[in-house]
Scaffold this active site. Structure first.
Site, PDB file in Angstrom:
ATOM      1  N   TYR A 143       0.985  -1.218   0.028  1.00 53.33           N
ATOM      2  CA  TYR A 143      -0.145   0.027   0.204  1.00 53.33           C
ATOM      3  C   TYR A 143       0.825   1.100  -0.052  1.00 53.33           C
ATOM      4  CZ  TYR A 143      -3.588   3.538   1.458  1.00 53.33           C
ATOM      5  OH  TYR A 143      -4.517   4.357   1.649  1.00 53.33           O
ATOM      6  N   ASP A 238       9.246   2.870   0.112  1.00 56.64           N
ATOM      7  CA  ASP A 238       8.246   3.369   1.023  1.00 56.64           C
ATOM      8  C   ASP A 238       8.300   3.169   2.152  1.00 56.64           C
ATOM      9  OD1 ASP A 238       6.138   4.131   2.109  1.00 56.64           O
ATOM     10  OD2 ASP A 238       4.508   3.312   0.751  1.00 56.64           O
ATOM     11  N   LYS A 266       3.568   8.852   9.028  1.00 60.00           N
ATOM     12  CA  LYS A 266       3.488   8.276  10.374  1.00 60.00           C
ATOM     13  C   LYS A 266       4.438   8.711  11.603  1.00 60.00           C
ATOM     14  CE  LYS A 266       0.799   4.473   8.615  1.00 60.00           C
ATOM     15  NZ  LYS A 266       0.868   4.029   7.264  1.00 60.00           N
TER      16      LYS A 266
END
Ligand SMILES: *Cc1c(COP(=O)(O)O)cnc(C)c1O
Length: 428
Positions: A143, A238, A266
């Site tokens: 994702y 990522d 995050k």
């Protein structure tokens, strides 16, 4: 009698699509009603009905030192009085960029954005602008946020909800997204052999966290690095999940592999909405206004978000022992879970690295998305609810990694293991 969470969810569904502002929160794949939270401190969350939970989501990663971490809260309070946004540069943005450059290998420059989605979207546009090529490779079950190009074989909520192709993503956009199974180097080699001259980038979660936690097999990332070098393709890590979590320098540092561009989210914002794309000067200076690859943000580099992130990153940078402690806690928990599942005679496969882990109910190793999908995810649902009843808040999907925070004590871990034992006996 309805609980307050149930009443709030009923109300929420009237004014918010599906009652939540991000799909996985809705508990759709595990069933039941999402728990509405009131506050959280350290490793604990407290809901609107007065229940307490040990938290293994930690806001999907940012709360690596636990909720309401005092220095971050204080910094936010102080900076809020200076204004919540200027729309003009601040010295703080230089300080956080310098700090990140000092922590993360192979980067000279950082562009701040407002989410992991924006970071990945920007990295892809930059890779395309830099190479002059349109296509890219991603891996099934990974994702990279919800930008159109990435919503092909995507993990996280897309996998959880079982959405095969996303309405609204046009075929023309999806055509440029090539996919391969995670840990499958020959599949990548074949794509590159056929279309290499059109491929701008390979983007990957160096440790996958959006189909459960899946580790790269030895040689896989090294192989991608070689393929990229041989074909002038950019390798994008990522690290929205793994950045500042697996090590100060993220997966690049822990696994010893060099990426061309890295994306963050995050932890970088300590729970405030922040993302970033980082890389060497030669690539990064193609971003506007230094270069022509356009990217902007009214609230990018927001002072409250920057001071929150800066405060947390500084703590992590100055206290590398935190990573050792997290690893020890995770190993302790994993051993306890294995014992609990074993005692109940449940076949299981637990993946774990640093403070990320996931438990799958299968006898097979979980190395890619199809393996994760083939596990007994019905049993996971029952396990999730049995743990919730016992005061342990796990991700509400087998396709999500668990995240541990350093506020967890041995007592908390023992409680979690005891809950897993009793949960398994109750549901097996
Ligand atoms: C969470 C996540 C994203 C998206 O970040 P948002 O802040 O939710 O937009 C991208 N990539 C990975 C690996 C993630 O885990």
């Amino acid at each position: 009698m309805y609980s307050k969470s149930e009443m709030l969810f009923g109300k929420a569904k009237q004014v918010i699509p599906g009652g939540v502002n991000s799909p996985v929160r809705a508990f759709k794949s595990v069933g039941g009603t999402p728990i509405f939270m009131e506050r959280a401190k350290g490793a604990y969350m407290y809901d609107v009905d007065g229940n307490t939970y040990i938290d293994y989501i930690n806001s999907w990663g940012p709360m690596i030192l636990g909720h309401a971490y005092e220095p971050v809260v204080k910094a936010i309070q102080e900076y809020a009085t200076y204004s919540t946004s200027f729309g003009a540069p601040t010295e703080l943005e230089i300080k956080i960029a310098e700090l990140i450059v000092s922590m993360v290998p192979n980067i000279d420059m950082v562009r701040m954005v407002n989410s992991g989605t924006e970071a990945c979207m920007t990295a892809l546009r930059l890779a395309r602008g830099y190479t002059g090529r349109n296509k890219f490779i991603k891996f099934e079950g990974c994702y990279h946020g919800h930008a159109d190009a990435f919503l092909v074989s995507a993990g996280s909520g897309v996998a959880t909800l079982g959405i095969q192709s996303v309405p609204g993503v046009t075929a023309t956009v999806a055509e440029d997204t090539l996919t391969a199974p995670y840990n499958n180097l020959p599949a990548v080699e074949q794509l590159v052999a056929e279309q290499g001259a059109e491929i701008a980038a390979i983007i990957i979660e160096p440790v996958a966290g959006n189909m459960g936690c899946i580790l790269p097999q030895p040689g896989f990332l090294e192989g991608l690095r070689k393929i990229c070098d041989a074909n002038n393709i950019l390798l994008i890590f990522d690290e929205v999940m793994t950045g500042f979590r697996l090590a100060r320098g993220g997966a690049q540092e822990l696994l010893g592999i060099k990426a061309d561009l890295v994306t963050f989210g995050k932890i970088i914002g300590a729970g405030m909405p922040v993302g970033a794309v980082a890389g060497p000067k030669a690539i990064m200076e193609n971003l506007a206004p230094a270069g022509k690859v356009y990217q902007a943000g009214t609230l990018s580099g927001n002072p409250i978000a920057m001071i929150a992130g800066y405060t947390l990153l500084q703590t992590l940078n100055n206290n590398p022992v935190i990573y050792q402690q997290l690893e020890e806690k995770a190993s302790y928990l994993v051993n306890g879970l294995k014992e609990a599942f074993g005692a109940a005679g449940i076949v299981h496969s637990i993946n774990h690295i640093g403070s990320m882990l996931s438990a799958h109910f299968t006898e097979y190793p979980i190395v890619d998305f199809s393996a994760a999908s083939a596990a007994n995810n019905e049993l996971f649902k029952r396990f999730f609810h049995a743990m919730l009843e016992r005061g342990v808040y796990l991700p509400p999907s087998a396709f999500e990694s668990w995240f541990m925070c350093n506020a967890l004590t041995t007592e908390d871990l023992d409680k979690t293991i005891a809950a897993a034992k009793s949960a398994m006996q109750a549901i097996k």
